[in-house]
Design a protein around this motif. Sequence first.
Motif, short mmCIF file in Angstrom:
data_model
loop_
_atom_site.label_atom_id
_atom_site.label_comp_id
_atom_site.label_asym_id
_atom_site.label_seq_id
_atom_site.Cartn_x
_atom_site.Cartn_y
_atom_site.Cartn_z
N ARG A 159 0.83 -1.21 0.00
CA ARG A 159 0.00 0.00 0.00
C ARG A 159 0.86 1.25 0.00
NH1 ARG A 159 -3.14 -2.95 3.79
NH2 ARG A 159 -2.21 -1.76 5.51
N GLN A 160 1.94 1.24 0.74
CA GLN A 160 2.83 2.40 0.76
C GLN A 160 3.47 2.61 -0.61
OE1 GLN A 160 2.91 4.32 3.31
NE2 GLN A 160 4.62 5.70 2.92
N ALA A 193 2.20 1.74 -3.48
CA ALA A 193 1.16 2.26 -4.37
C ALA A 193 0.91 3.75 -4.13
CB ALA A 193 -0.14 1.47 -4.18
N LEU A 194 0.95 4.18 -2.87
CA LEU A 194 0.77 5.61 -2.56
C LEU A 194 1.92 6.43 -3.11
CD1 LEU A 194 -0.93 7.74 -1.15
CD2 LEU A 194 0.28 7.23 0.98
N ALA A 234 3.70 5.70 -5.78
CA ALA A 234 3.49 5.80 -7.22
C ALA A 234 2.39 6.80 -7.55
CB ALA A 234 3.13 4.41 -7.77
N GLU A 235 1.38 6.88 -6.70
CA GLU A 235 0.29 7.83 -6.95
C GLU A 235 0.76 9.27 -6.78
OE1 GLU A 235 -4.14 8.90 -5.12
OE2 GLU A 235 -3.07 7.11 -4.47
N VAL A 236 1.54 9.52 -5.71
CA VAL A 236 2.02 10.89 -5.50
C VAL A 236 3.06 11.25 -6.56
CG1 VAL A 236 3.27 12.38 -3.88
CG2 VAL A 236 1.52 10.81 -3.05
N GLY A 289 3.08 10.49 -9.55
CA GLY A 289 2.43 10.74 -10.83
C GLY A 289 1.69 12.06 -10.92
N LEU A 290 1.79 12.89 -9.87
CA LEU A 290 1.11 14.20 -9.93
C LEU A 290 1.78 15.09 -10.97
CD1 LEU A 290 0.50 14.93 -6.13
CD2 LEU A 290 -1.15 14.15 -7.84
#
Length: 690
Positions: free
Chosen positions: A105-106, A108-109, A111-113, A115-116
């Motif tokens: 989960r960390q 994935a987070l 990768a999400e941040v 990609g901003l």
Amino acid sequence: MTIGAARRWGSALDSVVVYAQGALCRRLARGVVPPDGRVRVTGLPRTVDPGSLRARVLGDSAVRVTEARVEVEAEPRGAGAPDGLRGEADRLHEVHAAALARRDRQAALIAEVGGLRPVPPPRKREDPHRRTPVEAWLELADFVDERLAALHARLAELDEAVLLAEHELEVALDKLDRASTDAPPAHVETTVCAVLTLDGAGAADEVEVELEYGVPGAVWVPTYRLTHRQGDGGGRLVLRASVAQRTGEDWTGVRIALATADLRRRTDLPALRSVRIGRRQSAPAPSGWREPPAGLADLFSGYEAAGPAPEPFAVGSALRGGVPVPVAAPAPAAVPAPPPPPPAGPAQPGAAYGSAPEFLGGGSPGRARAAAPRPGGRPRGGGAGFGARPPQAAAPAAPAAPGAAAPPPPVGPPQPSGAELDYAALVLAGPEEPGARRGLLFPGASADAVADEYRRRAETVAALPLPRHAVRPRASAGSFDHRFDAAARADVPSDGTWHTVTVGEIPVVLHTEHICVPSVDQTVYATLAVSNTTRQALLAGPVEVTVDDDFLVTAALPTLAPGGVRRLGLGPAEGVRVTRRTHLKESTAGLRNNVTVLDHRVHVELANRLTGPVTVEVHERVPVSSEPDVRIEERADWTAPDEGAAPEPHAPGTRVWRVELPAGGTAALDGGYEIRIPAGKALVDGNRRS
């Protein structure tokens, strides 16, 4: 009283004899014989070999054992049953899975941040171009950097937690693998008992019963510890054994004996049949078998007249109007049908309706039990039993060609196997069986498949890596078998790892000698000549040598027969020096100088720098010729070794000097030999001087 209600006796393991592979256990039980004589002795391991069970009554009691069988009981374990290692492993599995989930989960987070990206608002055709403020881009980049730094710091902590959880899980699994197999399996507690039938007991007779049974999964290799003091002609050789067992029961406080024999070797004697001249005589009928009575098929005429049995309801049946209606279940996968049983002729042997002893004739009393059909119509049991003629021992026949005639039936009396003669284990085929099987006795299928799996796992102990210099007992014992009894009781858990058991002390005669072969290596080696003065052989194995209370080396002791002598290498002796020089002179001799003479001179110097006297044995070699024309003349005071008294065989042409050197003394040895070679035997070119 049924067998299930038989009186239970507890038992204790008293002694174990470990063979080259496998073990023979001896267990004792004591109690008052019940009126019916049925006793259930508990405590046997799950790997016990049912065919090896033996029972007898100790002492001068008039009670005797008339039957002994192995039975297995399985029942669910209670919720509070102790199982610490397995429970800890399950808990760490969950902890490791949770740590992996948090780490994922960390990631994935992150990768999400990461990609901003700045996304400009949509522009219409009539709108003019607008400039993006640089401060907005920089603020977004600063936000992403700060957020990623915090997230990566947290990810590093989670990675450490995952590594720690993996390490703890591996340690727990390793402890579980190395744990004793004496613990019951998960969710099910299996109890193996010996059901005994005692005869000749009076009122309130208390007897002691001895059970003997074989188990697989036990191996041993010999090891030694040798203690020696310089100047002393004797020593202490302690025989120890490395024992590993995975039999399913812990050996706690038992007397252990070690044997080199093979527990599974054949012991039956060959039967020599007589050769008769004259008319052919029929072979005698096998013991314990009789022809079935006539009219066996008529016993089931009423069952067949009643019609087929009602169809069983499926698991997913539904209720319609208060009446259960079968629900169509999905069709199972295609399973090849078993081959049809062989047809039973009118004179087929078997046992019919009634007790087994009545129709089977002679032998031990038995019991017959009806066999319920298994799902899919497959009968319980298999093979040719007492309802069909047992198969004759013959090679498999080739497949018959289409239209070919069927092979003739086997000629001669049937040959029942041991399983078919075990009356108590036979199963009576019920009316649901095919016509060729119903009402007849067949060997039942193995009901203890779990025990077979335990025995297979126990056999893996034979693949354990051996300690350094260790040799299997069967490989070192050769053609003889010996047994070594331990002096004291010992503990060996059932964990499948090596454990050291002290067997006893063996008196030996020791003599320190120094040996050198200067023509090969100008180094003096210290050796210890070990003489076996006992009447028992010493098997090959590692020996830890201690001289003057200081550990010296771990060497390999070869197999030592009674009265034999072997040298034990202790390594180079730095306090004794040797130097060797050679000189060769070549000349000719004879009337016409037709003989080549090679004169070899050898000079050896020895020096003792030790504080005590030593005996040095110098080995030299003299050429050996198979040609009668080539003569070799020796010119030295060396001697040929005595092969009968030598600790080990020597190569042909070996010569020995034995020198006694005092402390700080030196010695010089001169020797040589002369080789006379005729001209026709001489080599052309090549090196003739080495």
